[in-house]
Design a protein around this motif. Structure first.
Motif, PDB file in Angstrom:
ATOM      1  N   ALA A   1       0.689  -1.141   0.027  1.00  0.00           N
ATOM      2  CA  ALA A   1      -0.147   0.090  -0.146  1.00  0.00           C
ATOM      3  C   ALA A   1       0.799   1.189  -0.170  1.00  0.00           C
ATOM      4  O   ALA A   1       0.378   2.135  -0.733  1.00  0.00           O
ATOM      5  CB  ALA A   1      -1.096   0.244   1.191  1.00  0.00           C
ATOM      6  N   VAL A   2       1.938   1.215   0.683  1.00  0.00           N
ATOM      7  CA  VAL A   2       2.719   2.368   0.881  1.00  0.00           C
ATOM      8  C   VAL A   2       3.506   2.732  -0.500  1.00  0.00           C
ATOM      9  O   VAL A   2       3.317   3.764  -1.036  1.00  0.00           O
ATOM     10  CB  VAL A   2       4.064   2.267   1.746  1.00  0.00           C
ATOM     11  CG1 VAL A   2       5.134   3.247   1.740  1.00  0.00           C
ATOM     12  CG2 VAL A   2       3.495   2.271   3.006  1.00  0.00           C
ATOM     13  N   HIS A   3       3.669   1.718  -1.279  1.00  0.00           N
ATOM     14  CA  HIS A   3       4.516   1.863  -2.695  1.00  0.00           C
ATOM     15  C   HIS A   3       3.380   2.375  -3.559  1.00  0.00           C
ATOM     16  O   HIS A   3       3.664   3.226  -4.335  1.00  0.00           O
ATOM     17  CB  HIS A   3       5.023   0.323  -3.018  1.00  0.00           C
ATOM     18  CG  HIS A   3       6.380   0.403  -2.612  1.00  0.00           C
ATOM     19  ND1 HIS A   3       7.476   0.463  -3.066  1.00  0.00           N
ATOM     20  CD2 HIS A   3       6.791  -0.514  -1.310  1.00  0.00           C
ATOM     21  CE1 HIS A   3       8.584   0.229  -2.200  1.00  0.00           C
ATOM     22  NE2 HIS A   3       8.103  -0.324  -1.173  1.00  0.00           N
ATOM     23  N   LYS A   4       2.045   1.815  -3.582  1.00  0.00           N
ATOM     24  CA  LYS A   4       1.266   2.298  -4.246  1.00  0.00           C
ATOM     25  C   LYS A   4       0.629   3.789  -4.055  1.00  0.00           C
ATOM     26  O   LYS A   4       0.608   4.548  -5.040  1.00  0.00           O
ATOM     27  CB  LYS A   4       0.120   1.574  -4.268  1.00  0.00           C
ATOM     28  CG  LYS A   4       0.132   0.065  -4.721  1.00  0.00           C
ATOM     29  CD  LYS A   4      -1.225  -0.944  -4.728  1.00  0.00           C
ATOM     30  CE  LYS A   4      -1.084  -2.087  -5.336  1.00  0.00           C
ATOM     31  NZ  LYS A   4      -2.274  -3.090  -5.135  1.00  0.00           N
ATOM     32  N   ALA A   5       0.774   4.220  -2.908  1.00  0.00           N
ATOM     33  CA  ALA A   5       0.399   5.473  -2.628  1.00  0.00           C
ATOM     34  C   ALA A   5       1.480   6.544  -3.269  1.00  0.00           C
ATOM     35  O   ALA A   5       1.256   7.617  -3.637  1.00  0.00           O
ATOM     36  CB  ALA A   5       0.271   5.681  -1.128  1.00  0.00           C
ATOM     37  N   ALA A   6       2.746   6.079  -2.894  1.00  0.00           N
ATOM     38  CA  ALA A   6       3.842   6.870  -3.339  1.00  0.00           C
ATOM     39  C   ALA A   6       3.749   7.012  -4.821  1.00  0.00           C
ATOM     40  O   ALA A   6       4.104   7.972  -5.408  1.00  0.00           O
ATOM     41  CB  ALA A   6       5.156   6.257  -2.794  1.00  0.00           C
ATOM     42  N   ALA A   7       3.624   5.917  -5.561  1.00  0.00           N
ATOM     43  CA  ALA A   7       3.641   5.719  -7.001  1.00  0.00           C
ATOM     44  C   ALA A   7       2.465   6.856  -7.517  1.00  0.00           C
ATOM     45  O   ALA A   7       2.663   7.573  -8.381  1.00  0.00           O
ATOM     46  CB  ALA A   7       3.122   4.542  -7.455  1.00  0.00           C
ATOM     47  N   ALA A   8       1.351   6.849  -6.628  1.00  0.00           N
ATOM     48  CA  ALA A   8       0.298   7.846  -7.011  1.00  0.00           C
ATOM     49  C   ALA A   8       0.497   9.130  -7.263  1.00  0.00           C
ATOM     50  O   ALA A   8       0.330  10.221  -8.074  1.00  0.00           O
ATOM     51  CB  ALA A   8      -0.960   7.505  -6.393  1.00  0.00           C
ATOM     52  N   LEU A   9       1.369   9.714  -6.000  1.00  0.00           N
ATOM     53  CA  LEU A   9       1.836  10.779  -5.687  1.00  0.00           C
ATOM     54  C   LEU A   9       2.783  11.260  -6.677  1.00  0.00           C
ATOM     55  O   LEU A   9       2.989  12.491  -7.287  1.00  0.00           O
ATOM     56  CB  LEU A   9       2.225  11.094  -4.225  1.00  0.00           C
ATOM     57  CG  LEU A   9       1.359  10.940  -3.238  1.00  0.00           C
ATOM     58  CD1 LEU A   9       1.745  10.757  -1.943  1.00  0.00           C
ATOM     59  CD2 LEU A   9       0.203  12.090  -3.436  1.00  0.00           C
ATOM     60  N   GLU A  10       3.960  10.276  -7.102  1.00  0.00           N
ATOM     61  CA  GLU A  10       4.820  10.707  -8.275  1.00  0.00           C
ATOM     62  C   GLU A  10       4.219  10.865  -9.457  1.00  0.00           C
ATOM     63  O   GLU A  10       4.850  11.673 -10.222  1.00  0.00           O
ATOM     64  CB  GLU A  10       5.750   9.684  -7.988  1.00  0.00           C
ATOM     65  CG  GLU A  10       6.600   9.405  -6.731  1.00  0.00           C
ATOM     66  CD  GLU A  10       7.598   8.100  -6.747  1.00  0.00           C
ATOM     67  OE1 GLU A  10       7.168   7.321  -7.487  1.00  0.00           O
ATOM     68  OE2 GLU A  10       8.102   8.112  -5.712  1.00  0.00           O
ATOM     69  N   GLU A  11       3.102  10.207  -9.799  1.00  0.00           N
ATOM     70  CA  GLU A  11       2.807  10.293 -11.019  1.00  0.00           C
ATOM     71  C   GLU A  11       1.907  11.570 -11.411  1.00  0.00           C
ATOM     72  O   GLU A  11       2.007  12.473 -12.114  1.00  0.00           O
ATOM     73  CB  GLU A  11       1.627   8.992 -11.439  1.00  0.00           C
ATOM     74  CG  GLU A  11       0.848   9.217 -12.685  1.00  0.00           C
ATOM     75  CD  GLU A  11       1.752   8.888 -13.975  1.00  0.00           C
ATOM     76  OE1 GLU A  11       1.250   8.847 -15.003  1.00  0.00           O
ATOM     77  OE2 GLU A  11       3.068   8.320 -13.671  1.00  0.00           O
ATOM     78  N   ALA A  12       1.327  12.022 -10.228  1.00  0.00           N
ATOM     79  CA  ALA A  12       0.667  13.417 -10.105  1.00  0.00           C
ATOM     80  C   ALA A  12       1.695  14.357 -10.252  1.00  0.00           C
ATOM     81  O   ALA A  12       1.499  15.331 -11.252  1.00  0.00           O
ATOM     82  CB  ALA A  12      -0.085  13.402  -8.730  1.00  0.00           C
ATOM     83  N   ALA A  13       2.845  14.219  -9.910  1.00  0.00           N
ATOM     84  CA  ALA A  13       3.888  15.286  -9.700  1.00  0.00           C
ATOM     85  C   ALA A  13       4.399  15.407 -11.199  1.00  0.00           C
ATOM     86  O   ALA A  13       4.791  16.438 -11.829  1.00  0.00           O
ATOM     87  CB  ALA A  13       5.008  15.412  -8.820  1.00  0.00           C
ATOM     88  N   ARG A  14       4.588  14.071 -11.829  1.00  0.00           N
ATOM     89  CA  ARG A  14       5.381  14.018 -13.120  1.00  0.00           C
ATOM     90  C   ARG A  14       4.290  14.641 -14.245  1.00  0.00           C
ATOM     91  O   ARG A  14       4.792  15.205 -15.094  1.00  0.00           O
ATOM     92  CB  ARG A  14       5.525  12.597 -13.313  1.00  0.00           C
ATOM     93  CG  ARG A  14       6.215  12.396 -14.871  1.00  0.00           C
ATOM     94  CD  ARG A  14       6.521  10.800 -14.778  1.00  0.00           C
ATOM     95  NE  ARG A  14       5.265  10.278 -15.177  1.00  0.00           N
ATOM     96  CZ  ARG A  14       4.758  10.302 -16.584  1.00  0.00           C
ATOM     97  NH1 ARG A  14       5.056  10.792 -17.489  1.00  0.00           N
ATOM     98  NH2 ARG A  14       3.530   9.455 -16.472  1.00  0.00           N
ATOM     99  N   THR A  15       3.034  14.363 -14.179  1.00  0.00           N
ATOM    100  CA  THR A  15       2.138  14.633 -15.163  1.00  0.00           C
ATOM    101  C   THR A  15       1.503  15.987 -14.885  1.00  0.00           C
ATOM    102  O   THR A  15       0.754  16.488 -15.816  1.00  0.00           O
ATOM    103  CB  THR A  15       0.932  13.519 -15.307  1.00  0.00           C
ATOM    104  OG1 THR A  15       0.167  13.633 -14.099  1.00  0.00           O
ATOM    105  CG2 THR A  15       1.318  12.266 -15.293  1.00  0.00           C
ATOM    106  N   GLY A  16       1.538  16.497 -13.679  1.00  0.00           N
ATOM    107  CA  GLY A  16       0.817  17.728 -13.259  1.00  0.00           C
ATOM    108  C   GLY A  16      -0.702  17.455 -13.194  1.00  0.00           C
ATOM    109  O   GLY A  16      -1.262  18.481 -13.266  1.00  0.00           O
ATOM    110  N   ALA A  17      -1.044  16.403 -12.871  1.00  0.00           N
ATOM    111  CA  ALA A  17      -2.637  15.964 -12.945  1.00  0.00           C
ATOM    112  C   ALA A  17      -2.804  15.446 -11.434  1.00  0.00           C
ATOM    113  O   ALA A  17      -2.316  14.499 -11.273  1.00  0.00           O
ATOM    114  CB  ALA A  17      -3.019  14.920 -13.797  1.00  0.00           C
ATOM    115  N   PRO A  18      -3.308  16.192 -10.768  1.00  0.00           N
ATOM    116  CA  PRO A  18      -3.565  15.778  -9.251  1.00  0.00           C
ATOM    117  C   PRO A  18      -4.257  14.383  -9.117  1.00  0.00           C
ATOM    118  O   PRO A  18      -5.040  14.164  -9.963  1.00  0.00           O
ATOM    119  CB  PRO A  18      -4.439  17.060  -8.582  1.00  0.00           C
ATOM    120  CG  PRO A  18      -4.203  18.085  -9.673  1.00  0.00           C
ATOM    121  CD  PRO A  18      -3.936  17.602 -10.900  1.00  0.00           C
TER     122      PRO A  18
END
Length: 285
Positions: free
Chosen positions: A21-38
């Protein structure tokens, strides 16, 4: 729990934290930062109310940043306002990491698109001249260890859509930190009473936030003592050279392209930042 500065190999989460769960949450936040889509709130990916799991997400973010060559230079303290604590249902502050590449020099506009949902708040920054290794630091320890104070602007940001956050979301999202701007005139602490300072934050010349040092957990020094004790307890004490953003002195204000913010903090001076507009950027190019 391990120290965020050191990161023993493989020690991302404790045996009690849900690693997947920790890795999935981190991946979601990293994707948001990378794409600019919250992204959607990450609390749905973690056990309900699990602050330890949220800090595990944050530690994973910090570890990956260091592995990528980013330089950790300090910490920010969040949730120092009693009103915000009540809103999120907590009774203590939180903290996040400051990297060198998050610092914006005064006079350098913040480029469009660099942040997702920026808001600005005025704070007192402390720069340490000595380590604070004790689990029970005193005000005297903190005063001796602090080289100087500066006025600061924290540009908070959320990778989570519409700022729909709980305590778990904001901790996982590096305490909702985006960028920060430090003023350029250092003030020794024997020249200013941080509890009594007054702050005025303007946006395009209009006052949008006011407060005092006492609005930050009673004093910015109280907030810094909490952080020093917490990090020492984690085996990762504050060190000489660290920057500490001690928490907002008043309400935050939303920012948009073209806005200019100036904070005046009595005894510390002023600090200013601007948000460039896309049109300005095109003209400059």
């Amino acid at each position: 729990m391990f120290a965020p500065h050191h990161f023993p190999p493989g020690a991302i989460v404790s045996a009690h934290e849900p690693a997947d769960a920790v890795h999935k949450a981190a991946a979601a936040l990293e994707e948001a930062a990378r794409t600019g889509a919250p992204c959607a709130p990450v609390r749905s990916r973690l056990p309900e109310g699990d602050v330890e799991a949220a800090y595990a997400v944050q530690r994973l973010h910090v570890e990956r940043g260091i592995a990528a060559g980013r330089r950790l230079v300090g910490r920010k303290i969040g949730l120092t306002s009693p009103a915000v604590q009540r809103q999120l249902g907590v009774d203590r502050p939180d903290f996040g990491a400051l990297f060198a590449d998050m610092a914006v020099p005064e006079g350098r506009p913040i480029a469009p698109g660099r942040l997702l949902q920026p808001k600005v708040e005025a704070e007192v920054a402390l720069v340490l001249g000595a380590d604070l290794p004790h689990h029970d630091p005193t005000v005297a320890d903190l005063l001796r260890a602090t080289a100087f104070a500066l006025p600061a602007l924290e540009i908070v940001d959320s990778r989570i859509a519409d700022w729909d956050i709980t305590i778990v979301d904001t901790i996982a999202d590096n305490a909702s930190c985006g960028l920060y701007v430090l003023g350029g005139t250092p003030a020794p602490l024997d020249r200013v009473d941080l509890r009594a300072v007054t702050m005025i934050l303007t946006k395009n010349g209009e006052t949008v936030s006011e407060g005092t040092g006492a609005d930050c957990l009673g004093s910015p020094l109280t907030a810094a003592l909490w952080l020093a004790s917490t990090l020492a307890g984690l085996g990762d004490p504050l060190r000489a050279g660290d920057i500490v953003l001690t928490g907002a002195l008043g309400p935050m204000a939303a920012a948009a392209e073209g806005d200019e913010f100036t904070a005046h903090i009595e005894g510390l001076g002023t600090v200013t930042t601007t948000f460039a507009s896309a049109a300005t950027e095109r003209t400059a190019a």
